[in-house]
Write an enzyme that holds these catalytic residues in place. Structure first.
Site, PDB file in Angstrom:
ATOM      1  N   ASN A 203      27.909 -11.612  17.407  1.00  0.00           N
ATOM      2  CA  ASN A 203      27.262 -12.380  16.333  1.00  0.00           C
ATOM      3  C   ASN A 203      26.187 -11.568  15.613  1.00  0.00           C
ATOM      4  OD1 ASN A 203      25.263 -12.266  18.240  1.00  0.00           O
ATOM      5  ND2 ASN A 203      24.742 -14.449  18.148  1.00  0.00           N
TER       6      ASN A 203
ATOM      7  N   ARG B  60       7.335  -0.117  -0.335  1.00  0.00           N
ATOM      8  CA  ARG B  60       7.044  -0.374  -1.747  1.00  0.00           C
ATOM      9  C   ARG B  60       6.525  -1.785  -1.995  1.00  0.00           C
ATOM     10  NH1 ARG B  60      12.610   2.253  -3.945  1.00  0.00           N
ATOM     11  NH2 ARG B  60      13.235   1.498  -1.878  1.00  0.00           N
TER      12      ARG B  60
ATOM     13  N   LYS C   8       5.202   6.286 -17.431  1.00  0.00           N
ATOM     14  CA  LYS C   8       6.436   5.550 -17.144  1.00  0.00           C
ATOM     15  C   LYS C   8       6.192   4.054 -17.300  1.00  0.00           C
ATOM     16  CE  LYS C   8       7.778   5.005 -12.821  1.00  0.00           C
ATOM     17  NZ  LYS C   8       8.265   5.290 -11.469  1.00  0.00           N
TER      18      LYS C   8
ATOM     19  N   THR D 156      17.216   5.842  -6.043  1.00  0.00           N
ATOM     20  CA  THR D 156      18.416   5.927  -6.880  1.00  0.00           C
ATOM     21  C   THR D 156      18.367   7.131  -7.816  1.00  0.00           C
ATOM     22  OG1 THR D 156      17.435   4.508  -8.588  1.00  0.00           O
ATOM     23  CG2 THR D 156      18.720   3.418  -6.838  1.00  0.00           C
TER      24      THR D 156
ATOM     25  N   THR E 276      14.312   7.585 -11.866  1.00  0.00           N
ATOM     26  CA  THR E 276      13.002   8.049 -12.350  1.00  0.00           C
ATOM     27  C   THR E 276      12.943   9.561 -12.418  1.00  0.00           C
ATOM     28  OG1 THR E 276      11.796   6.101 -11.536  1.00  0.00           O
ATOM     29  CG2 THR E 276      10.537   8.123 -11.817  1.00  0.00           C
TER      30      THR E 276
END
Length: 328
Positions: free
Chosen positions: A42, A106, A203, A236, A239
Site C-alpha cells: 500500500n 523554496r 528577473k 527546469t 531561468t
C-alpha cells in the site's frame, strides 16, 4: 572500577542515493551500515537496522529527490524520518540527519496569502523524531537553519566551485553573474574569492505559475567577458538558459553555469544541451541519471566536504573551520 567507553560512529544511507553515502564512507575509511528498507504493497515504508547502534553516533545520509517512475521526494523524506525514529528507539546516543539537498527549501516564507511554509513544516517533522543534529549543503535560503531548535551545520560547495572556476577561466575576463536579486549575496562571495566584478540579472516571476520566469535586463558590464552564472540549484533550467541568452545578446564571449544542486527536472537536460551555455558545473548532492548527463556537464564530488564535516561532528571539532569560517 572505572568503566571506559569508546565512541562509535555509524553511517547509514537511505535508498535515495546510496552511492554518495558509500563515497563519503570511503573517505572516512568506513563502511555503510546495513539497514533493511522496504515498501509495503500500500506504499507504506519500513526500516530496521541490521546491527546494534546502542551508544553510537549515527549519521543517516539521504538527499530529497524524486525518481521518475519510482519513489518520490515525499517518500524519501518519510523514509529518513522513519530511520531516525528507529535509531532513537534502538538507543543511539546521537542521531544526525545528513541531507545534502533539503527538499521544499523554496517554500521558506509566505509570498502570498494562504500559502504554506513547507520548509518549516519539514523541519518540525525532523525535530519530532528527536534528531540531535541536521546537516545540509547550500540551502536555498539560510533562514531555514532557524526553523530548527537543534544544531544545524550549513555546509557549502563554494570552495569546490571557486577552485574549478579559478582553474578553467582567465582572471582578467571573469564576471560573476547573479541570475536574480535573491542570489546577489552568494554571487558577491564568489566574486570576493575570485577577485572578479559582478553583474546582476533582473528577473520577473509569474506568481501564478511554478518554474516560470522572464529575464528582463542586465546590470553590470558583460561585453567581451566570460560570464559565470551562480545559483544554488538548477531545476527546469528555464531561468539559467534565459539568463545565458541575454548575456550572449549583451556581448558575453562565454557563459558558464555553476550550481550546487543538479535537480534537473524535465526538460532541463534538453534545455541545457541546446543552450548557449558552454559548461554546466554542478556537484553530486543529487544523482544525475545517465540520460540527463549531457556532454557539457561537469560534476564535482561533494563527498570530501561531507566526510570532513561528519568527522568534525563525531570528534566534537569545529565544522566552520573546514570552510575557514565561511557561512552561506
Amino acid at each position: 572500577m572505572e568503566v571506559v567507553t569508546k565512541k562509535r560512529m555509524h553511517i547509514f544511507s537511505g535508498s535515495s542515493y546510496p552511492e554518495l553515502a558509500r563515497e563519503v564512507a570511503d573517505h572516512l575509511g568506513m563502511r555503510v551500515g546495513e539497514v533493511k528498507l522496504a515498501q509495503f504493497a500500500n506504499g507504506e515504508l519500513y526500516a530496521r537496522f541490521a546491527e546494534s547502534v546502542r551508544g553510537g553516533d549515527v549519521f543517516v545520509i539521504q538527499s530529497h529527490l524524486s525518481i521518475p517512475g519510482g519513489m518520490s521526494i515525499n517518500d524519501f523524506v518519510i523514509e529518513q524520518l522513519i530511520m531516525l525514529d528507529a535509531l532513537k528507539r534502538a538507543s543511539a546516543k546521537r542521531t544526525v540527519a545528513v541531507v545534502p539537498y533539503y527538499g521544499y527549501s523554496r517554500s521558506d516564507k509566505k509570498a502570498r496569502s494562504r500559502e504554506a511554509i513547507a520548509a518549516r513544516m519539514i523541519a518540525d517533522m525532523y525535530e519530532s523524531t528527536g534528531v540531535d543534529r541536521i546537516m545540509s549543503v547550500d540551502l536555498h535560503t539560510g533562514q531555514i537553519q532557524g526553523f530548527f531548535d537543534d544544531p544545524f551545520d550549513h555546509l557549502t560547495a563554494l570552495p569546490l566551485l571557486v577552485q574549478w572556476i579559478a582553474d578553467n577561466t582567465q582572471a582578467t575576463d571573469r564576471v560573476i553573474v547573479s541570475p536574480d536579486a535573491g542570489r546577489v549575496r552568494l554571487t558577491e562571495k564568489f566574486a570576493g574569492h575570485l577577485g572578479a566584478p559582478i553583474a546582476i540579472l533582473h528577473k520577473r516571476r509569474d506568481p501564478d505559475q511554478q518554474n516560470v520566469s522572464e529575464t528582463l535586463d542586465v546590470i553590470g558590464e558583460v561585453d567581451g567577458k566570460t560570464c559565470i552564472l551562480i545559483d544554488d540549484m538548477i531545476d527546469t533550467a528555464g531561468t539559467i538558459c534565459g539568463a545565458a541568452e541575454l548575456l550572449k545578446e549583451r556581448g558575453a564571449t562565454r557563459v558558464i553555469a555553476c550550481a550546487t544542486h543538479p535537480v534537473f527536472s524535465d526538460p532541463a537536460a534538453e534545455r541545457l544541451k541546446n543552450s548557449v551555455i558552454e559548461k554546466v558545473v554542478v556537484t553530486n548532492t543529487l544523482p544525475i541519471p545517465e540520460e540527463r548527463r549531457i556532454d557539457k556537464l561537469v560534476v564535482l564530488s561533494i563527498a570530501p566536504i561531507l566526510a570532513s564535516a561528519l568527522r568534525a561532528v563525531f570528534e566534537d571539532q569545529s565544522v566552520s573551520e573546514i570552510f575557514r569560517g565561511e557561512n552561506v
